[in-house]
Design a protein around this motif. Sequence first.
Motif, PDB file in Angstrom:
ATOM      1  N   VAL A  17      41.009 -15.802 -16.829  1.00 30.66           N
ATOM      2  CA  VAL A  17      39.635 -16.231 -17.078  1.00 30.66           C
ATOM      3  C   VAL A  17      38.752 -15.631 -15.990  1.00 30.66           C
ATOM      4  O   VAL A  17      38.880 -15.978 -14.811  1.00 30.66           O
ATOM      5  N   SER A  18      37.860 -14.725 -16.370  1.00 29.28           N
ATOM      6  CA  SER A  18      36.955 -14.107 -15.405  1.00 29.28           C
ATOM      7  C   SER A  18      35.783 -15.034 -15.124  1.00 29.28           C
ATOM      8  O   SER A  18      35.601 -16.063 -15.785  1.00 29.28           O
ATOM      9  N   ASP A  21      33.717 -15.208 -18.227  1.00 34.01           N
ATOM     10  CA  ASP A  21      34.319 -16.090 -19.230  1.00 34.01           C
ATOM     11  C   ASP A  21      34.074 -17.554 -18.888  1.00 34.01           C
ATOM     12  O   ASP A  21      33.748 -18.364 -19.764  1.00 34.01           O
ATOM     13  N   ALA A  22      34.263 -17.891 -17.610  1.00 36.66           N
ATOM     14  CA  ALA A  22      34.051 -19.276 -17.191  1.00 36.66           C
ATOM     15  C   ALA A  22      32.603 -19.695 -17.397  1.00 36.66           C
ATOM     16  O   ALA A  22      32.321 -20.811 -17.846  1.00 36.66           O
ATOM     17  N   PHE A  24      30.525 -18.473 -19.601  1.00 34.77           N
ATOM     18  CA  PHE A  24      30.316 -18.624 -21.041  1.00 34.77           C
ATOM     19  C   PHE A  24      30.825 -19.983 -21.523  1.00 34.77           C
ATOM     20  O   PHE A  24      30.166 -20.661 -22.324  1.00 34.77           O
ATOM     21  N   LEU A  25      32.019 -20.384 -21.056  1.00 40.00           N
ATOM     22  CA  LEU A  25      32.566 -21.679 -21.446  1.00 40.00           C
ATOM     23  C   LEU A  25      31.675 -22.829 -20.981  1.00 40.00           C
ATOM     24  O   LEU A  25      31.494 -23.817 -21.704  1.00 40.00           O
ATOM     25  N   ALA A 116      36.041 -25.124 -16.308  1.00 42.25           N
ATOM     26  CA  ALA A 116      35.519 -23.753 -16.245  1.00 42.25           C
ATOM     27  C   ALA A 116      34.794 -23.522 -14.928  1.00 42.25           C
ATOM     28  O   ALA A 116      34.920 -22.457 -14.309  1.00 42.25           O
ATOM     29  N   ARG A 120      35.874 -20.868 -12.075  1.00 42.16           N
ATOM     30  CA  ARG A 120      34.897 -19.912 -11.544  1.00 42.16           C
ATOM     31  C   ARG A 120      34.838 -19.980 -10.020  1.00 42.16           C
ATOM     32  O   ARG A 120      34.626 -18.974  -9.355  1.00 42.16           O
TER      33      ARG A 120
END
Length: 211
Positions: A17-18, A21-22, A24-25, A116, A120
């Motif tokens: 999980v970049s 991505d985090a 976005f979640l 998330a 991050r």
Amino acid sequence: MNATKYDIPATGWKRIVSRADALFLMVASAAAGVLTTAMTVTGIVDSSAGKVTLTLPVATPRQMVSGLSLGASGQYTALDATIPVLPPGPAALLAWAGALNQLGILAVLALIFLLAYRLRSKILFTPGSAWLVGAGGAVLALAGTAGQVLDSIARSRLADLIGVNGRVAGEYYFFSLNFNAAPLVVGIALILVAGVFQFGGRLQKDTEGLV
């Protein structure tokens, strides 16, 4: 030569999980929380203010279906009924059921948002993370189960009030429960995952500073 956790080379490692991505979640879960809450509140207000159509349980074996071919016979166990104004009692139960079901949804969305955020920030395995996962699972299991029970009681009560069951003397039941075990099962699974997070936190603390 002893190495610390900062000496581990980044080459060959890939993040599951970049940070993007985090992020976005986090945004998606927050938006979903606002949207589902607005829909729940709107549904509660609309159902208490005027005409509403509900699927009600039919809890009697005497409601038979006629006109079937091939000599078949059958009975219906649910009825879509349109009620001009809901009585105060069932209306309150349906409102509480909707609120509790939404609380379970918000618990899951809040859990996604917070995990998330921790991913991050690279601080996933902490006592706080374990507590968040366990609390989210408990809220989902309890709120999801209680909401379904209240909804079933309300719909069964409405079926009685409109006379869809047409029971005779000596025929009795408390209420028809349509139960979805998913919130309970997922809630229990999250509580177990909280134990994994707690173990992971202890393992991470024990191995800090080692290769």
